[in-house]
Design an enzyme around this catalytic site. Sequence first.
Site, mmCIF file in Angstrom:
data_model
loop_
_atom_site.group_PDB
_atom_site.id
_atom_site.type_symbol
_atom_site.label_atom_id
_atom_site.label_comp_id
_atom_site.label_asym_id
_atom_site.label_seq_id
_atom_site.Cartn_x
_atom_site.Cartn_y
_atom_site.Cartn_z
ATOM 1 C CD GLU A 46 95.183 20.828 85.623
ATOM 2 O OE1 GLU A 46 95.024 20.946 84.624
ATOM 3 O OE2 GLU A 46 95.369 21.654 86.294
ATOM 4 C CE1 TYR A 129 98.052 22.264 81.198
ATOM 5 C CE2 TYR A 129 96.263 20.686 81.428
ATOM 6 C CZ TYR A 129 96.828 21.950 81.991
ATOM 7 O OH TYR A 129 96.209 22.697 82.739
ATOM 8 C CG ASP A 147 95.859 25.420 79.485
ATOM 9 O OD1 ASP A 147 96.565 26.594 79.288
ATOM 10 O OD2 ASP A 147 95.041 25.523 80.735
ATOM 11 C CB CYS A 199 95.846 36.552 77.221
ATOM 12 S SG CYS A 199 96.623 36.312 75.859
ATOM 13 C CB CYS A 206 95.715 44.238 75.000
ATOM 14 S SG CYS A 206 95.746 42.885 73.887
ATOM 15 C CB CYS A 209 97.774 42.051 79.529
ATOM 16 S SG CYS A 209 98.971 40.717 79.727
ATOM 17 C CB CYS A 215 102.614 41.379 74.493
ATOM 18 S SG CYS A 215 101.282 40.471 73.538
#
Length: 355
Positions: A46, A129, A147, A199, A206, A209, A215
């Site tokens: 991270e 985060y 993030d 995304c 899309c 997804c 959405c």
Amino acid sequence: MRDQEAYGKSLLNWYDENARVLPWRISPHDRIAGRVPDPYRVWLSEIMLQQTTVATVDPYFRRFVSIWPTISDLAAAEESQVMGEWAGLGYYARARNLIRCARIINVEYGGVFPQSKSTLIQLPGIGSYTAAAIAAIAFDHQEAAVDGNVARIIVRLFDIDIPVAKSKTLIQDLANELVPMTRAGDYAQAAMDLGALICTARKPKCVMCPLQNRCKAYSAGTAADLPRKPPRKPKAERVGFAYVGRRQDGAWLIETRNRDNLLGGMLGWPGTSWTETAPIDDEPCAAEWEELLNAVLHSFTHFNLSVIVKVAELPADCSPERGFFLPASQFDPLRLPTLMQKIFTVASQHLGKSR
């Protein structure tokens, strides 16, 4: 809650079949079978991934864990070696905080990572985060790690027509509501993968997804236009000198950069401050310095830099006012930060011709 479990189930089902294979990650199938993530590897990845792509981080991560397989190993490392291994990864304050954090955890926590976000966030280099990501991924705490990828998903899911910088609280609140009660760690990584693979910032996929039917931006036809971007401000322009000197025995004149400056603690070429006005030439020792025709250009987050490079073959009795000589046998340009590598490439070509 906004159909929390249904949203989480859809995303986790997709993740179980499409999770990226990453060297710091436990696969969802291994995790369900009872394998536990290593908090050290989660934390290290991270920190490295801050402002940096997975492809760039991958070889650095593998090298770090081969040299320092545990946080206690990293805590005992020489700072100069860690900074050298970090060279080229950028944002060097991360490396300095990495060492500080490792030593604090080793001494104050007995080498065992604290689990709560509230404790993690107090450690060097760990912001909101990163603390949430470690707490969720390593310990399955119900935390929303937001993030850039996750923020983009939330903006599109709820069709938020406000730039991210002005809607961070709203985005975080919505993300918090969507974290499922179980498999929080897999959920956090699933959201990261969805943002990276489906995304995406440009041309979101899309039709592929798993959240398409939930959405609002997809329904409104605005997904490709979100997140909204504020007007971009032009970057500042700065300039400075760098001096590349080689002694007759092949040793290079090097300095350790001031910790309070960019690239602090890293090896580099002696130079001047980087200013918006014309810099004052300040050669580190007496020699026949030659200014090269073309400057070296480099872009930092907040400004563009133009470095005027001067080179010289230095006499054996050279006594520099700053910096020190590094023998040719100990000099490795790949251990320099990217800017200094650029300067070396240009300067060494010229010095090679002068011999």
